[in-house]
Design an enzyme around this catalytic site. Sequence first.
Site, PDB file in Angstrom:
ATOM      1  N   TYR A   1       8.266   0.821   0.530  1.00  0.00           N
ATOM      2  CA  TYR A   1       8.927  -0.157   1.393  1.00  0.00           C
ATOM      3  C   TYR A   1       9.194  -1.452   0.627  1.00  0.00           C
ATOM      4  CZ  TYR A   1       9.687  -3.264   5.380  1.00  0.00           C
ATOM      5  OH  TYR A   1      10.209  -4.180   6.269  1.00  0.00           O
TER       6      TYR A   1
ATOM      7  N   LYS B   1      12.753  -3.310  -0.280  1.00  0.00           N
ATOM      8  CA  LYS B   1      13.040  -4.667   0.187  1.00  0.00           C
ATOM      9  C   LYS B   1      13.324  -5.608  -0.982  1.00  0.00           C
ATOM     10  CE  LYS B   1      12.961  -3.494   4.364  1.00  0.00           C
ATOM     11  NZ  LYS B   1      14.196  -3.440   5.134  1.00  0.00           N
TER      12      LYS B   1
END
Length: 82
Positions: free
Chosen positions: A55, A59
Site C-alpha cells: 500500500y 501511495k
Amino acid sequence: DVSAAYWDERMAVNLRHQFFCAQAAAKSMRANRRGSIINMGSISWHLALPELTLYMTAKAAIEGLTRGLARDLGAHGIRVNT
C-alpha cells in the site's frame, strides 16, 4: 507471502486508474490550454506503518506520478496535484 499476481493487482488497484484517468482528461485540457487534475494519495508511506508495504509503495508512486504529470502537462496550462 506476496505473489507477483497479488503485487500486480495491488498496484493496479491503487495506481492504474489515476494514470489512465489523467491521460483521458488531459486530451481535452490540452485543447483548452487549461485544467486541473487532483490525485488522491495518502501520507501512510511517510509514516512507515507495519504490514503496509505494498500500500505504501503504491501511495508513494502516486506522488511520483503526480510530479511527472505536473512536469509534462504544466506547459499546457494543466495543474496536477496530490
